[in-house]
Design an enzyme around this catalytic site. Structure first.
Site, PDB file in Angstrom:
ATOM      1  N   HIS A 241     -25.647  41.456  25.785  1.00 43.91           N
ATOM      2  CA  HIS A 241     -25.660  42.907  25.880  1.00 43.91           C
ATOM      3  C   HIS A 241     -24.266  43.419  25.579  1.00 43.91           C
ATOM      4  O   HIS A 241     -23.275  42.707  25.779  1.00 43.91           O
ATOM      5  CB  HIS A 241     -26.072  43.355  27.288  1.00 43.91           C
ATOM      6  CG  HIS A 241     -27.542  43.239  27.553  1.00 43.91           C
ATOM      7  ND1 HIS A 241     -28.474  43.980  26.871  1.00 43.91           N
ATOM      8  CD2 HIS A 241     -28.240  42.471  28.440  1.00 43.91           C
ATOM      9  CE1 HIS A 241     -29.687  43.686  27.326  1.00 43.91           C
ATOM     10  NE2 HIS A 241     -29.575  42.766  28.278  1.00 43.91           N
ATOM     11  N   CYS A 291     -25.012  45.580  21.396  1.00 45.85           N
ATOM     12  CA  CYS A 291     -24.987  47.006  21.119  1.00 45.85           C
ATOM     13  C   CYS A 291     -23.563  47.526  21.117  1.00 45.85           C
ATOM     14  O   CYS A 291     -22.699  47.030  21.830  1.00 45.85           O
ATOM     15  CB  CYS A 291     -25.792  47.766  22.161  1.00 45.85           C
ATOM     16  SG  CYS A 291     -27.550  47.799  21.775  1.00 45.85           S
TER      17      CYS A 291
END
Length: 420
Positions: A241, A291
């Site tokens: 992440h 991301c």
């Protein structure tokens, strides 16, 4: 540069670095056409006098065959004839110094009205050009073989070692409950693809899974502290992440399984010329599947011969987490000057800073799936930057929500993978 001359520089490098007086060399190196002004400035920013001398010796090996005798001539002109004699002894023969007639300035007229409107140029630039007899002959293009056989060696990184370098893959799938980060279903697919791909590209691959932030840092520092002298390259892949972070050079951050973020900039700087001397002058490649923020890009309508791909069946997920501005003013101008120049570094991001990066449970992330496919098809014939353009073009055409990979490129030369 001839192999005997390279060997002379390498054998005499320790003595050369210890005794070389770097400061008097900068102006002659530029005046005699051995290095351009930006190259001289990069050498001057390499660190201490010893670091500057080491980088100078490394860069000299990448110059043409006239570089060695020209460098000896400059040493003598700056009162360092003993070093020139030492290098000649190491080389085993007396090279012929370049004659003044070998280099002729060619004046380029840049006085056009178009140039004056946009930026101020000097009216004439003197560019040293080799005499016709000294210009290297272009070898015939082989009928078959990789693009490595067809390139200009001075503009391409050499990958001769076997393995050509280390590849560390950090793959975070499962996160602690306290982190509020979801399981990254499909990341195991990405990891297996890249592990297989980089092994096929002659890398020594180490894969580690589900590490908290501090352990990620320790593994990255461990890799950076290794002796890479016998290797030609280094690759770091991070699958996790991600989030936005405050930065100076490289945006974004990646999460450990404990929910603590590590700035990409911090990761990259472990491997720069100051912290990892054995990788100085060698390409360091970073591939970040995470991301860059939480914005979802719906794109805009364009005329196209081929419709954008809709995502295959299955759950479409992102690696996004919200961006929180850190307390205090951390982007002080004084901090910029303290960072070393990030030469020979490329950071490839799965998505544009600020936007999400899409991943599917069955087939993995759009970015890694496309990167693996492009490397399989084109690594034998195209350089890395050209292949990353293909990746960006293919990923940007996918799905209802949009994503476009990008990179921060500080490589000095073209990079071609070595295929088995």
């Amino acid at each position: 540069m001839e192999e005997a001359q390279r060997r002379a520089l390498r054998r005499g490098r320790a003595r050369l670095v210890a005794a070389l007086r770097v400061a008097p060399l900068w102006e002659p190196l530029e005046q005699r056409g051995l290095f351009t002004r930006p190259m001289v400035e990069e050498l001057q920013s390499a660190g201490s006098r010893g670091d500057q001398a080491r980088q100078l010796v490394i860069d000299l090996e990448t110059r043409g065959k006239r570089a060695f005798p020209l460098f000896l001539s400059i040493l003598r002109d700056t009162g360092q004839g003993d070093l020139a004699d030492m290098l000649m002894e190491e080389c085993g023969h007396l090279p012929t110094p370049p004659q003044l007639g070998d280099l002729r300035p060619v004046e380029l007229d840049l006085r056009g009205e178009k140039h004056r409107k946009s930026v101020s140029f000097p009216e004439h630039l003197s560019v040293p050009v080799q005499a016709e007899s000294e210009r290297p002959q272009v070898p015939p293009t082989p009928a078959q073989g990789s693009a490595v056989d067809q390139r200009n060696c001075n503009l391409v990184y050499e990958l001769k070692s076997d393995p050509c370098g280390c590849c560390l893959i950090l793959n975070n799938i499962n996160f602690s409950q306290d982190s509020d980060l979801s399981t990254r279903a499909g990341s195991d697919v990405d990891c297996k693809k890249l592990e297989k791909r980089f092994k096929a590209l002659s890398f020594d691959v180490l894969t580690l899974q589900d590490l908290p932030a501090q352990e990620m840092v320790l593994e990255l520092q461990k890799l950076a502290r290794q002796d890479h002298s016998a290797l030609d390259c280094c690759v770091v892949v991070i699958l996790s992440h991600g989030c936005q972070t405050s930065h100076i050079q490289f945006p974004g951050g990646v999460y450990g399984t404990d929910g603590k973020a590590i700035p990409v900039e911090k990761i990259v700087n472990y491997f720069n010329g100051s912290h990892c001397p054995s990788l100085r002058g060698k390409p360091k490649l970073f591939f970040i599947q995470a991301c860059g923020g939480e914005q979802r890009d719906r794109g805009f309508v364009v005329d196209s011969d081929s419709p954008g791909d809709e995502a295959p069946g299955g759950s479409l997920e992102s690696d996004a987490t919200p961006f929180q501005t850190p307390a205090g003013n951390v982007d002080q101008p004084d901090a910029v000057a303290s960072l070393p120049t990030p030469s020979d570094i490329l950071v490839s991001y799965s998505t544009f800073p600020g936007f999400v990066s899409w991943r599917e449970a069955s087939s993995g992330s759009w970015y890694v799936e496309t990167l693996d496919s492009v490397l399989e098809q084109y690594a034998h014939s195209e350089d890395l930057l050209n292949m990353l353009l293909r990746v960006a073009n293919a990923v940007s055409a996918k799905g209802r929500y949009k994503q476009i990979p990008g990179c921060f490129n500080f490589l000095r030369k073209k990079f071609f993978f070595r295929c088995k």
